[in-house]
Motif scaffolding. Structure first.
Motif: not given
Length: 188
Positions: A55-64
């Motif tokens: 979920g590394v990219f998933t967390r980045a999507l949430l930050r965006r």
């Protein structure tokens, strides 16, 4: 044990079991995650994530600012899918092969991101993944794919056969190993 250490252990165990499916012994870093989602935000709407791993990219999507319920996580590995369900309970999680995304995702999406190891896949498999993904992407939407190689990981023949083009949007040395991101979209 920290979450980062646990994620490293999850990746290493999965890599030991199936190195071609996982293709890396460590999850992607924050610099790569921020780069791959740089052009995505809340206005994008639904986002398909192929091969989210821990979920590394998933967390980045949430930050965006992308809403968790607007994220569809397509993860073949049952061990990763279970972890993702715990971490992102509002996201839709599909424990399926990425070649089946068109059958599973009934709604159109504004973007897709991919952590899949395309370089270790046969061109026919890459073709099926891209064909299914673009069947669910709206007009003007793109797929963002990272690679550790110096060229786009999608063969030119596959891009041409699907009417797609690829443009490198950036790279980062602050990832182990260093990585590049490509935006893949329909030809105008």
């Amino acid at each position: 044990m920290t979450e980062l250490t646990m994620d490293g252990c999850h990746f290493f165990r999965a890599w030991i079991r199936d190195p071609l499916r996982v293709a890396s012994i460590t999850p992607s870093g924050k610099a790569l995650a921020d780069l791959i989602v740089r052009e995505i935000g809340p206005e994008t709407g639904r986002v398909i994530e192929l091969g989210p791993g821990t979920g590394v990219f998933t967390r980045a999507l949430l930050r965006r600012g992308v809403a968790e319920e607007d994220i569809l996580l397509v993860e073949k590995g049952a061990e990763f899918a279970a972890l993702l369900q715990q971490r992102f309970p509002k996201a839709k999680i599909a424990c399926i092969d990425a070649t089946d995304v068109a059958r599973f995702c009934p709604d159109h999406a504004g973007a897709a991101i991919s952590g899949l190891p395309l370089l270790s896949m046969r061109p026919q498999t890459v073709h099926a993944i891209l064909e299914g993904t673009f069947a669910r992407l709206g007009a003007g939407a793109a797929l963002y794919q990272f690679t550790y190689g110096l060229r786009c990981p999608v063969p030119h023949a596959v891009l041409d056969s699907l009417g797609l083009s690829a443009v490198r949007v950036g790279g980062t040395l602050r990832n182990v190993p260093p990585a590049f991101v490509y935006r893949i979209g329909r030809k105008a």
